[in-house]
Design a protein around this motif. Structure first.
Motif, PDB file in Angstrom:
ATOM      1  N   ASP A   1       0.800  -1.222   0.000  1.00 60.65           N
ATOM      2  CA  ASP A   1       0.000   0.000   0.000  1.00 60.65           C
ATOM      3  C   ASP A   1       0.832   1.271   0.000  1.00 60.65           C
ATOM      4  O   ASP A   1       0.288   2.380   0.002  1.00 60.65           O
ATOM      5  CB  ASP A   1      -0.934   0.009   1.213  1.00 60.65           C
ATOM      6  N   TYR A   2       2.125   1.106  -0.010  1.00 61.60           N
ATOM      7  CA  TYR A   2       2.980   2.287   0.142  1.00 61.60           C
ATOM      8  C   TYR A   2       4.341   1.982  -0.448  1.00 61.60           C
ATOM      9  O   TYR A   2       4.878   0.890  -0.248  1.00 61.60           O
ATOM     10  CB  TYR A   2       3.097   2.599   1.641  1.00 61.60           C
ATOM     11  N   PHE A   3       4.891   2.981  -1.141  1.00 60.45           N
ATOM     12  CA  PHE A   3       6.174   2.792  -1.811  1.00 60.45           C
ATOM     13  C   PHE A   3       7.047   4.011  -1.554  1.00 60.45           C
ATOM     14  O   PHE A   3       6.552   5.137  -1.458  1.00 60.45           O
ATOM     15  CB  PHE A   3       5.962   2.625  -3.317  1.00 60.45           C
ATOM     16  N   ILE A   4       8.346   3.754  -1.454  1.00 64.55           N
ATOM     17  CA  ILE A   4       9.301   4.840  -1.195  1.00 64.55           C
ATOM     18  C   ILE A   4      10.482   4.707  -2.144  1.00 64.55           C
ATOM     19  O   ILE A   4      10.903   3.588  -2.470  1.00 64.55           O
ATOM     20  CB  ILE A   4       9.847   4.796   0.250  1.00 64.55           C
ATOM     21  N   TRP A   5      11.019   5.828  -2.523  1.00 67.56           N
ATOM     22  CA  TRP A   5      12.309   5.874  -3.214  1.00 67.56           C
ATOM     23  C   TRP A   5      13.342   6.464  -2.263  1.00 67.56           C
ATOM     24  O   TRP A   5      13.115   7.491  -1.633  1.00 67.56           O
ATOM     25  CB  TRP A   5      12.235   6.728  -4.475  1.00 67.56           C
ATOM     26  N   TYR A   6      14.488   5.765  -2.205  1.00 71.35           N
ATOM     27  CA  TYR A   6      15.618   6.235  -1.408  1.00 71.35           C
ATOM     28  C   TYR A   6      16.815   6.482  -2.323  1.00 71.35           C
ATOM     29  O   TYR A   6      16.993   5.809  -3.338  1.00 71.35           O
ATOM     30  CB  TYR A   6      16.029   5.194  -0.360  1.00 71.35           C
ATOM     31  N   LYS A   7      17.651   7.418  -1.896  1.00 68.85           N
ATOM     32  CA  LYS A   7      18.902   7.733  -2.585  1.00 68.85           C
ATOM     33  C   LYS A   7      20.042   7.469  -1.615  1.00 68.85           C
ATOM     34  O   LYS A   7      20.001   7.896  -0.469  1.00 68.85           O
ATOM     35  CB  LYS A   7      18.901   9.212  -2.994  1.00 68.85           C
ATOM     36  N   GLN A   8      21.064   6.745  -2.099  1.00 65.06           N
ATOM     37  CA  GLN A   8      22.211   6.482  -1.247  1.00 65.06           C
ATOM     38  C   GLN A   8      23.480   6.970  -1.926  1.00 65.06           C
ATOM     39  O   GLN A   8      23.904   6.417  -2.946  1.00 65.06           O
ATOM     40  CB  GLN A   8      22.336   4.990  -0.926  1.00 65.06           C
ATOM     41  N   GLU A   9      24.069   7.995  -1.354  1.00 67.58           N
ATOM     42  CA  GLU A   9      25.338   8.502  -1.854  1.00 67.58           C
ATOM     43  C   GLU A   9      26.480   7.693  -1.235  1.00 67.58           C
ATOM     44  O   GLU A   9      26.327   7.080  -0.181  1.00 67.58           O
ATOM     45  CB  GLU A   9      25.476   9.986  -1.518  1.00 67.58           C
ATOM     46  N   SER A  10      27.595   7.744  -1.896  1.00 70.50           N
ATOM     47  CA  SER A  10      28.746   6.964  -1.463  1.00 70.50           C
ATOM     48  C   SER A  10      29.130   7.283  -0.023  1.00 70.50           C
ATOM     49  O   SER A  10      29.280   8.457   0.341  1.00 70.50           O
ATOM     50  CB  SER A  10      29.931   7.253  -2.394  1.00 70.50           C
TER      51      SER A  10
END
Lengths: 114, 112
Positions: free
Chosen positions: A31-40
């Motif tokens: 029911d829920y979705f997320i986008w994450y960003k991971q920098e070095s």
């Protein structure tokens, strides 16, 4: 079984172009979705989220699209900048309330060419 | 500014050692999570906790245990470290009825 997968492991784009990162999920009950960003060298950071009762959500330079019919999620980044270079993860929510857990995709590396 | 901190950025241990990874959050979050991150496998959930002294197994709990004696602190324990536990370990926290998780910077553990 449940899985959240990304179509391609790497994406290379020209600075200034738009980027589209795709993600497939298999749990139709999510029911829920997320986008994450991971920098070095850092932990993942929240970018944008979307609930299953929505098709589209916009943030600053980012848009998330959800197609429940084909269980597909995408992240669009407008006017991609060098600072956007990172690994991007989609995640879907499993469970309810106190037992909510996120299932993460394997990640895609976005590389921005100057 | 919300913060999740992890006790070490880099750690080198020997096979068979007992290893403690500590995580502290200052956001009064109920939920806390431990993941490991490996190339090509993404983030996999080891254990999570939704309250003090409560714990639930994630997808890969074997070889690990956890402790949550205080709300702000969640510890991951490797009772007898093995080389296949060499990995990046990430801690996260969230409010109980929201899904957004806040992550720490990670601990890169090498087991020799």
């Amino acid at each position: 079984g449940e899985s959240v997968g990304l179509h391609l492991p790497t994406l290379s784009v020209q600075e200034g172009d738009n980027s589209i990162i795709n993600c497939a999920y298999s749990n139709s009950a999510s029911d829920y979705f997320i986008w994450y960003k991971q920098e070095s060298g850092k932990g993942p950071q929240f970018i944008i989220d979307i609930r299953s009762n929505m098709d589209k959500r916009q943030g600053q330079r980012v848009t998330v699209l959800l197609n429940k019919t084909v269980k597909h999620l995408s992240l669009q980044i407008a006017a991609t900048q060098p600072g956007d270079s990172a690994v991007y993860f989609c995640a879907e929510n499993r469970g309810r309330g106190a037992n909510s857990k996120l299932t993460f995709g394997k990640g895609i590396t976005l590389s921005v060419r100057p | 500014d919300v913060k999740v901190t992890q006790s070490s950025r880099y750690l080198v241990k020997r096979t068979g050692e007992k290893v403690f990874l500590e995580c502290v959050q200052d956001m009064d979050h109920e939920n806390m999570f431990w993941y490991r991150q490996d190339p090509g496998l993404g983030l996999r959930l080891i254990y999570f906790s939704y309250d003090v002294k409560m714990k639930e197994k994630g997808d890969i709990p074997e070889g690990y245990s956890v402790s949550r004696e205080k709300k702000e602190r969640f510890s991951l324990i490797l009772e007898s470290a093995s080389t296949n536990q060499t990995s990046m370990y990430l801690c996260a926290s969230s409010l109980v009825y929201t899904n957004e998780q806040f992550f720490g910077p990670g601990t890169r553990l090498t087991v020799l």
